[in-house]
Design a protein around this motif. Structure first.
Motif, PDB file in Angstrom:
ATOM      1  N   ALA A   1       0.837  -1.051 -11.353  1.00 16.30           N
ATOM      2  CA  ALA A   1      -0.158  -0.538 -10.420  1.00 16.30           C
ATOM      3  C   ALA A   1      -1.271  -1.566 -10.190  1.00 16.30           C
ATOM      4  O   ALA A   1      -1.692  -1.808  -9.049  1.00 16.30           O
ATOM      5  N   VAL A   2      -1.733  -2.200 -11.255  1.00 12.84           N
ATOM      6  CA  VAL A   2      -2.791  -3.203 -11.124  1.00 12.84           C
ATOM      7  C   VAL A   2      -2.282  -4.413 -10.345  1.00 12.84           C
ATOM      8  O   VAL A   2      -2.975  -4.935  -9.456  1.00 12.84           O
ATOM      9  N   MET A   3      -1.074  -4.871 -10.640  1.00 13.31           N
ATOM     10  CA  MET A   3      -0.531  -6.036  -9.937  1.00 13.31           C
ATOM     11  C   MET A   3      -0.294  -5.739  -8.455  1.00 13.31           C
ATOM     12  O   MET A   3      -0.532  -6.594  -7.598  1.00 13.31           O
ATOM     13  N   GLU A   4       0.165  -4.547  -8.129  1.00 14.44           N
ATOM     14  CA  GLU A   4       0.350  -4.206  -6.718  1.00 14.44           C
ATOM     15  C   GLU A   4      -0.993  -4.090  -6.004  1.00 14.44           C
ATOM     16  O   GLU A   4      -1.117  -4.478  -4.842  1.00 14.44           O
ATOM     17  N   ALA A   5      -2.010  -3.581  -6.691  1.00 14.31           N
ATOM     18  CA  ALA A   5      -3.336  -3.495  -6.081  1.00 14.31           C
ATOM     19  C   ALA A   5      -3.901  -4.896  -5.828  1.00 14.31           C
ATOM     20  O   ALA A   5      -4.497  -5.150  -4.770  1.00 14.31           O
ATOM     21  N   LEU A   6      -3.699  -5.815  -6.778  1.00 10.25           N
ATOM     22  CA  LEU A   6      -4.150  -7.193  -6.577  1.00 10.25           C
ATOM     23  C   LEU A   6      -3.372  -7.867  -5.443  1.00 10.25           C
ATOM     24  O   LEU A   6      -3.951  -8.600  -4.633  1.00 10.25           O
ATOM     25  N   GLY A   7      -2.071  -7.618  -5.383  1.00 17.47           N
ATOM     26  CA  GLY A   7      -1.263  -8.170  -4.289  1.00 17.47           C
ATOM     27  C   GLY A   7      -1.695  -7.620  -2.939  1.00 17.47           C
ATOM     28  O   GLY A   7      -1.754  -8.349  -1.943  1.00 17.47           O
TER      29      GLY A   7
ATOM     30  N   ALA B   1       0.830  -1.207   0.000  1.00 17.16           N
ATOM     31  CA  ALA B   1       0.000   0.000   0.000  1.00 17.16           C
ATOM     32  C   ALA B   1       0.862   1.253   0.000  1.00 17.16           C
ATOM     33  O   ALA B   1       0.555   2.232  -0.697  1.00 17.16           O
ATOM     34  N   TRP B   2       1.947   1.229   0.772  1.00 12.58           N
ATOM     35  CA  TRP B   2       2.861   2.373   0.801  1.00 12.58           C
ATOM     36  C   TRP B   2       3.472   2.600  -0.580  1.00 12.58           C
ATOM     37  O   TRP B   2       3.517   3.743  -1.064  1.00 12.58           O
ATOM     38  N   ASP B   3       3.938   1.550  -1.234  1.00 13.45           N
ATOM     39  CA  ASP B   3       4.556   1.700  -2.544  1.00 13.45           C
ATOM     40  C   ASP B   3       3.534   2.171  -3.581  1.00 13.45           C
ATOM     41  O   ASP B   3       3.836   3.017  -4.418  1.00 13.45           O
ATOM     42  N   LEU B   4       2.321   1.644  -3.519  1.00 13.36           N
ATOM     43  CA  LEU B   4       1.283   2.049  -4.454  1.00 13.36           C
ATOM     44  C   LEU B   4       0.901   3.508  -4.248  1.00 13.36           C
ATOM     45  O   LEU B   4       0.763   4.264  -5.218  1.00 13.36           O
ATOM     46  N   ALA B   5       0.752   3.919  -3.001  1.00 10.22           N
ATOM     47  CA  ALA B   5       0.387   5.307  -2.713  1.00 10.22           C
ATOM     48  C   ALA B   5       1.487   6.277  -3.138  1.00 10.22           C
ATOM     49  O   ALA B   5       1.199   7.320  -3.741  1.00 10.22           O
ATOM     50  N   THR B   6       2.740   5.939  -2.855  1.00  6.76           N
ATOM     51  CA  THR B   6       3.827   6.834  -3.262  1.00  6.76           C
ATOM     52  C   THR B   6       3.977   6.864  -4.777  1.00  6.76           C
ATOM     53  O   THR B   6       4.307   7.906  -5.348  1.00  6.76           O
ATOM     54  N   ALA B   7       3.726   5.743  -5.443  1.00 10.24           N
ATOM     55  CA  ALA B   7       3.838   5.719  -6.903  1.00 10.24           C
ATOM     56  C   ALA B   7       2.748   6.564  -7.545  1.00 10.24           C
ATOM     57  O   ALA B   7       2.992   7.239  -8.546  1.00 10.24           O
ATOM     58  N   LEU B   8       1.556   6.532  -6.974  1.00  8.32           N
ATOM     59  CA  LEU B   8       0.475   7.318  -7.556  1.00  8.32           C
ATOM     60  C   LEU B   8       0.642   8.810  -7.291  1.00  8.32           C
ATOM     61  O   LEU B   8       0.127   9.634  -8.050  1.00  8.32           O
ATOM     62  N   THR B   9       1.375   9.175  -6.244  1.00  7.76           N
ATOM     63  CA  THR B   9       1.596  10.601  -5.966  1.00  7.76           C
ATOM     64  C   THR B   9       2.878  11.116  -6.613  1.00  7.76           C
ATOM     65  O   THR B   9       2.892  12.208  -7.169  1.00  7.76           O
TER      66      THR B   9
ATOM     67  N   PHE C   1       7.355   3.693  -9.119  1.00  7.25           N
ATOM     68  CA  PHE C   1       7.347   2.531  -8.229  1.00  7.25           C
ATOM     69  C   PHE C   1       8.780   2.208  -7.828  1.00  7.25           C
ATOM     70  O   PHE C   1       9.690   2.277  -8.647  1.00  7.25           O
ATOM     71  N   HIS C   2       8.966   1.824  -6.576  1.00  4.54           N
ATOM     72  CA  HIS C   2      10.315   1.544  -6.086  1.00  4.54           C
ATOM     73  C   HIS C   2      10.522   0.096  -5.667  1.00  4.54           C
ATOM     74  O   HIS C   2      11.651  -0.313  -5.445  1.00  4.54           O
ATOM     75  N   LEU C   3       9.464  -0.703  -5.549  1.00  4.57           N
ATOM     76  CA  LEU C   3       9.612  -2.090  -5.119  1.00  4.57           C
ATOM     77  C   LEU C   3       9.775  -3.057  -6.289  1.00  4.57           C
ATOM     78  O   LEU C   3       9.545  -4.235  -6.154  1.00  4.57           O
ATOM     79  N   VAL C   4      10.178  -2.556  -7.415  1.00  4.35           N
ATOM     80  CA  VAL C   4      10.442  -3.399  -8.571  1.00  4.35           C
ATOM     81  C   VAL C   4      11.936  -3.352  -8.854  1.00  4.35           C
ATOM     82  O   VAL C   4      12.649  -2.473  -8.372  1.00  4.35           O
ATOM     83  N   ARG C   5      12.422  -4.332  -9.615  1.00  6.95           N
ATOM     84  CA  ARG C   5      13.864  -4.417  -9.866  1.00  6.95           C
ATOM     85  C   ARG C   5      14.408  -3.145 -10.497  1.00  6.95           C
ATOM     86  O   ARG C   5      15.404  -2.579 -10.062  1.00  6.95           O
ATOM     87  N   ASN C   6      13.768  -2.677 -11.552  1.00  3.17           N
ATOM     88  CA  ASN C   6      14.126  -1.411 -12.196  1.00  3.17           C
ATOM     89  C   ASN C   6      12.974  -0.448 -11.971  1.00  3.17           C
ATOM     90  O   ASN C   6      11.836  -0.769 -12.315  1.00  3.17           O
ATOM     91  N   PRO C   7      13.236   0.710 -11.379  1.00  2.60           N
ATOM     92  CA  PRO C   7      12.141   1.642 -11.075  1.00  2.60           C
ATOM     93  C   PRO C   7      11.294   1.944 -12.314  1.00  2.60           C
ATOM     94  O   PRO C   7      11.797   2.178 -13.402  1.00  2.60           O
ATOM     95  N   VAL C   8       9.971   1.908 -12.126  1.00  5.54           N
ATOM     96  CA  VAL C   8       9.015   2.159 -13.196  1.00  5.54           C
ATOM     97  C   VAL C   8       8.392   3.526 -12.960  1.00  5.54           C
ATOM     98  O   VAL C   8       7.885   3.799 -11.870  1.00  5.54           O
TER      99      VAL C   8
END
Length: 93
Positions: free
Chosen positions: A65-71, A34-42, A46-53
């Protein structure tokens, strides 16, 4: 003729502790997602992936974003199920 293997039974106290630990782990994992998803949307990255997206990645940003929301949803559901089972097990003692 071989006898069927039997599973070892765990005492209720040990099982309750294992369920509590699993619940805590699931909810902490959901909080991190949730923290990673919220920071990515603001902030747009994204920072919890191998190469930042970043948002400039287009469809990849949406897919992550969809995969993190499902996770996140999966972690929350698993944590809630484990919490309910933990509570029921503690009430039986």
């Amino acid at each position: 003729m071989k006898q069927p293997a039997t599973l070892p039974s765990l005492p209720p106290r040990v099982l309750a502790r294992l369920l509590g630990a699993a619940c805590l782990l699931s909810l902490v994992g959901g909080a991190v997602l949730a923290w990673d998803l919220a920071t990515a949307l603001t902030t747009g990255a994204f920072h919890l992936v191998r190469n930042p997206v970043t948002r400039e990645s287009g469809g990849l940003f949406t897919a992550v974003a969809v995969m993190e929301a499902l996770g996140l949803a999966l972690c929350l559901v698993a944590g809630l199920v484990e919490a309910v089972l933990w509570r029921r097990l503690r009430q039986r003692r």
